[in-house]
Each structure stands twice: as structure tokens, then as C-alpha cells.
Design an enzyme around this catalytic site. Structure first.
Site, PDB file in Angstrom:
ATOM      1  N   CYS A 404       0.918  -1.472   0.012  1.00 46.26           N
ATOM      2  CA  CYS A 404      -0.197   0.178   0.821  1.00 46.26           C
ATOM      3  C   CYS A 404       0.942   1.428   0.083  1.00 46.26           C
ATOM      4  O   CYS A 404       2.331   0.859   0.502  1.00 46.26           O
ATOM      5  CB  CYS A 404      -1.104   0.419   1.120  1.00 46.26           C
ATOM      6  SG  CYS A 404      -1.845  -1.180   1.225  1.00 46.26           S
ATOM      7  N   GLU A 438       1.467  -3.573  -5.829  1.00 44.46           N
ATOM      8  CA  GLU A 438      -0.066  -5.140  -5.801  1.00 44.46           C
ATOM      9  C   GLU A 438      -0.680  -4.245  -6.630  1.00 44.46           C
ATOM     10  O   GLU A 438      -1.088  -3.111  -6.646  1.00 44.46           O
ATOM     11  CB  GLU A 438      -0.438  -5.226  -4.257  1.00 44.46           C
ATOM     12  CG  GLU A 438       0.247  -6.256  -3.444  1.00 44.46           C
ATOM     13  CD  GLU A 438      -0.282  -6.218  -1.932  1.00 44.46           C
ATOM     14  OE1 GLU A 438      -1.000  -6.333  -2.499  1.00 44.46           O
ATOM     15  OE2 GLU A 438       0.624  -6.928  -1.690  1.00 44.46           O
TER      16      GLU A 438
END
Length: 548
Positions: A404, A438
């Protein structure tokens, strides 16, 4: 004129109707919205609305005078079927819900968003997390370039003189990626050869060291655009839309998004140091704190407190003036701290709770042991103030170098996002790996990464020099090794910029003057850069579990 709500009609959850709001130009508009919740306060009702096809961060409580009751759509009645535990089924669906369900199912195999339109936020039962990440109407996702002149003009003005670079295809696998084309840049499985049909192959494309040359030419014929699909085993599509639920990492799917409660912002305001922040999304802070007008956070340890008096008392006892962990980078007033999610669990959990206010699909808050957190700070006489952070898995089986990533709203649009991304790739260079974030990326994350990848790759191409009078040559693998950007991201960036063409039997990269000038203007604005000499970082072998 404002369209008043008809008091004789009862607006319930699930209804849809136009709602008045201000757009970016401060003009009135009436987008269609869904009523998620209704609450009564003394003297009037308030409605919590989600604007259809807009990002959830724009959801808000509105008064009845902002509702257009003439176009009210009531929710479709559904038969309540018993569930396993004997409770009734789901709440009544709103109009078109059945259609949207079928659309959501098709999203997993969808190609790319239609050009020039904003991509709606997917609403699927098992959802992966954000960067990226979550698309805002205020920030439309740029569409992939098509095969026409007009599509290139949408990225850059019409080309004049051009610099052309030849790509060297270092393996047959690279060539297969270059020739497995689709019309919109999305992945597809190669079609099996059918009996009686022959596929014409371009010349000189089967060798293991096929060279894609770099040369200059003017007024050359335009060639078809080349799109390079990601690997067949990839869980994620190139546009940040997951093709399957994630099973590992910080974006692992869960069922929390089924709950209507998590679709609504629960914190009104956060005070962090000298800034007051308006959260964009739900965050699982303790229930008793969600009714407060302001949630107070210590800007050094990120502990949450219910009142200013509690914060002042806490500051007399809190000895931290910087994030816990090791300072691994400092240049000027910018520092980076590496924080182990196992050794500093409380801080890491508080950081995740704060980040969830601005990341829609983040799902892991408490199991921080498998993660490292890199917090960027700005220093002044009072201490090191958090600007943003990114997290990464200690062991990633899929070469993820970011889980993140977030720049706090007061520091956005100032170059800090690219600085965080650049720092993540500097760590990958020290580790001797290529990395990728990601997926899926959020809307803002996708824009930031595309911009960073574009500038980084163009910087390399423009620095190439002719070799012995020959035109410059480079391979995809060489670009990946120099930048630590994963090969699939290099390929997707080249196709996004519409640089790859097939010309006279070889792949070429064509840089127009407009692309060069646009790149130079962008680099002049980019004042914040990472200096590798200021990085003091030793990678660890996390495969030895004892080091956790």
C-alpha cells in the site's frame, strides 16, 4: 433552481434519484445517486448518498432540498430467502442492481475502460485492495492508446520530427509478448492454431537475439500499435482491475465490503499535528470514537484520542519525535524510516487505521507482522512530521515491492507521491530485484505510477547514444534491469505512450518532438528526487523465519 423534496414521498435505503452537487468548476450538476442510509436529527432528515459511477470518497450526507424527487426510483423488491443461520436474506436491491451484478461479473474478463470516460468503482462481493489506487470522477483514468492517429493525439499533440529507437528482443518469449496483440492492450490467451489456417510471421522475429534498432527518420509510414499482454499467470490486469481475488498481501480479499456499514464514512474529521483531514472512506476505529466531531491523533506515535485535552496530556508523556524504527535516508528535510511490523506492532496498526481513511480497499489492519513500513517525514524544529508511507511484504512471491502507498492529502500534488515510488525502486535496486506494486491500483495510484514509469523510461531512451555510428539499440530487459521496473510494467508503459511500432521487419520506439518536449517540461517541474548516496540500507533475507 433547487428541486425540493416532496415530503409526502418516503425516501428509503436503496432508492435512486438525482442529487444536487457542485462539480470542479463550482457549477451545479445532478448526478444519479443511491441512498445508503437515512437518519433523523431534530427538525429534519439527512440522507447518505453514493453518486453512481463516482468514487466513494465523494459520498456525503445531504439535506432533503438537494434531492430531485421527480425522478425517484424505488428499490426493487426481492424475496427474502432464509440463509444458513436462519436470518433473512439481503436488503432490497436498488433499480438496475441485477444488471450491475451481471456487469460486475463481466468485469473480471473486461478489457479496458471506454476512452474518455471515467471508470466506475467496481462493486464486487470479494474485492481486492487499493494504490492505486477506486476511481474518481475528478481524476479520470487515462485510456490506453488505440491504433489511430487520434488516439496518439490524445496523449501528445501530432508528431513532427521523430527520434526512433530500435528494441532488441532478447528472447523468443519477448517476441511472443510483442506479437500476442489485442486491440486495447489487455491480456488475452493466444488462440490455438486451427487446421488449414496459416499465421503469417513477421520476418527476422524468431531468433533469440533479435535486435530492435533505434534510428531517426522523418515522414515514415505509420505502423500498427503493439500491445504486450501480461503473463498468463498474473492475477491482475494491466489497468488495475483484478481478474481474481487476491489470496496474499495487504490487498487480500475478504467479505467486509458486503456490509453496508463499511460503505459509509464513519469519521468526520481527524486532527493530525497542524492539519485537519477529512477522511475519504470507512476506517475501523473503535465505535465509541466515530460519534466525535473530531478524532485527535498524535502525529509522532499516531495514537488516537477522543479529545484535545487527552491529546495534550498524552503529548506530555510521549517521547517520540519521529517514527519508531531506523532512519535509512536523509537529505535536506526529507527522511525515510524503516519500521518492522512485528517489532513496532502498535505504531504499524495505528498507521494502517489512518491509511484506511484514504485507501478504499485496504483490508489488513492488525496482522502487520509480515510487512515492513517505510514512512517519509519532513523535519522541522518540532520533530519529524509524517508526509506519507508505503508498505511491502517481507517475502513476496510475486515480486511486489509495494503493498500500500499513500501520500496524506495535505502533501498531495507536491511531488511526494513520485518520491515515494522512486524510493521503493531504489530499495529494489539495492536488493538486486525488479519490483511492481500490488494490484489493483487506485485511480490516483495508477496515475502516479504511469507518470513515474513514463518519465523514468523516457529519461533512459533520451540518454541513449549512437554506438559506432549505429542507431541506438536497447532491450526491454535492459530497461528493466536499469530501472528495477518489472518487464510487464515497462511494456505496458511503452504501449500506453504509443511508442512501439513494427517497421521494416523490426520493432522500433518512436519519440516525436512533442513527446520529448512534454517530458522535458515535466522533468523541470520535478524538483524532489532520491539521491542514492544518501540511502543507508542493507536488505535482509526474510526467508529465514528466525529473523522475523
Amino acid at each position: 433552481m433547487t428541486k425540493m423534496a416532496d415530503s409526502s414521498v418516503d425516501v428509503v435505503e436503496g432508492c435512486r434519484l438525482p442529487v444536487l452537487r457542485k462539480n470542479q468548476e463550482n457549477e451545479d450538476e445532478w448526478p444519479l445517486a443511491e441512498i445508503l442510509s437515512v437518519k433523523e436529527i431534530p427538525g429534519r432528515k439527512l440522507y447518505y448518498v453514493h453518486y453512481i459511477d463516482f468514487n466513494k470518497r465523494l459520498d456525503e450526507w445531504v439535506t432533503p432540498d438537494r434531492l430531485d424527487m421527480k425522478k425517484l426510483q424505488f428499490p426493487k423488491k426481492e424475496a427474502k430467502t432464509p440463509t444458513k443461520n436462519g436470518l433473512p436474506g439481503s436488503r432490497p436491491s436498488s433499480p438496475e442492481r441485477e444488471v450491475r451484478k451481471s456487469l460486475d461479473l463481466n468485469l473480471q474478463t473486461a478489457t479496458a475502460p471506454s476512452r474518455g470516460k471515467t471508470l466506475p468503482t467496481p462493486k464486487r462481493k470479494a474485492e481486492s485492495v487499493s494504490l492505486a489506487t477506486q476511481v474518481s470522477p475528478a481524476t479520470p483514468v487515462p485510456s490506453l492508446p488505440g491504433s489511430t492517429e487520434a488516439s496518439q493525439a490524445s496523449v501528445y499533440p501530432a508528431a513532427r520530427d521523430t527520434n526512433t529507437f530500435t528494441l532488441k528482443s532478447s528472447s523468443r518469449e519477448d517476441h511472443e509478448q510483442l506479437t500476442s496483440l489485442t486491440t486495447n492492450g489487455t491480456a488475452r490467451r493466444p488462440m490455438p492454431n486451427q487446421p488449414g489456417r496459416k499465421r503469417k510471421q513477421p520476418p527476422n522475429c524468431g531468433g533469440t537475439d533479435e535486435i530492435i534498432k533505434v534510428f531517426q527518420y522523418n515522414n515514415s509510414p505509420r505502423c500498427a500499435n503493439v500491445y504486450l499482454p501480461p503473463g498468463e499467470d498474473s492475477q491482475d490486469s494491466s489497468d488495475g482491475i483484478p481478474s481474481a481475488p487476491r489470496m496474499t498481501g495487504s490487498l487480500v480479499s475478504d467479505r467486509s465490503h458486503d456490509d453496508i456499514v463499511t460503505r459509509m464514512k464513519n469519521i468526520d474529521c481527524i486532527e493530525l499535528g497542524r492539519h485537519r483531514l477529512k477522511p475519504w472512506y470507512f476506517s475501523p476505529y473503535p465505535q465509541e470514537l466515530t460519534t466525535l466531531p473530531i478524532l485527535y491523533l498524535c502525529e509522532f506515535c499516531l495514537k488516537y484520542l477522543k479529545s484535545l485535552k487527552c491529546l495534550q496530556r498524552h503529548l506530555t508523556k510521549c517521547n517520540l519525535r519521529h517514527p519508531p524504527g531506523n532512519e535509512i535516508y536523509r537529505k535536506g528535510t526529507i527522511s525515510f524510516f524503516e519500521i518492522d511490523g512485528r517489532k513496532n506492532k502498535t505504531y504499524s496498526q495505528n498507521l494502517c487505521l489512518l491509511a484506511k481513511c484514504f485507501l478504499d480497499h485496504k483490508t489488513l489492519y492488525y496482522d502487520t507482522d509480515p510487512f515492513l513500513f517505510y514512512v517519509m517525514t519532513e523535519y522541522d524544529s518540532k520533530g519529524f512530521h509524517i508526509v506519507g508511507y508505503f508498505s511491502k511484504e517481507k517475502e513476496s512471491t510475486e515480486d511486489y515491492n509495494v503493498a500500500c502507498i499513500l501520500t496524506l492529502p495535505p502533501y498531495q500534488r507536491r511531488g511526494y507521491g513520485k518520491l515515494l515510488i522512486e524510493f521503493s525502486y531504489e530499495l529494489s535496486k539495492v536488493e538486486g530485484k525488479t519490483g511492481t506494486p500490488e494490484k489493483p491500483l487506485s485511480d490516483l495510484g495508477l496515475l502516479s505510477y504511469r507518470s513515474y514509469w513514463s518519465q523514468t523510461i523516457l529519461e533512459i531512451l533520451m540518454d541513449l547514444k549512437p554506438d559506432n555510428g549505429e542507431r541506438p539499440q536497447i532491450t526491454i530487459n535492459e530497461i528493466s534491469e536499469i530501472t528495477s521496473v518489472k518487464k510487464e510494467d515497462v511494456i505496458s508503459t511503452l504501449q500506453y505512450l504509443n511508442l512501439i511500432n513494427y517497421y521494416k521487419g523490426q520493432y522500433i520506439l518512436t519519440l516525436s518532438e512533442d513527446i520529448v518536449e512534454g517530458h522535458e517540461r515535466a522533468m523541470q517541474k520535478r524538483h524532489l528526487r532520491i539521491d542514492p548516496k544518501c540511502l543507508h540500507f542493507t536488505p535482509k533475507d526474510w526467508s529465514k523465519r528466525g529473523k522475523w
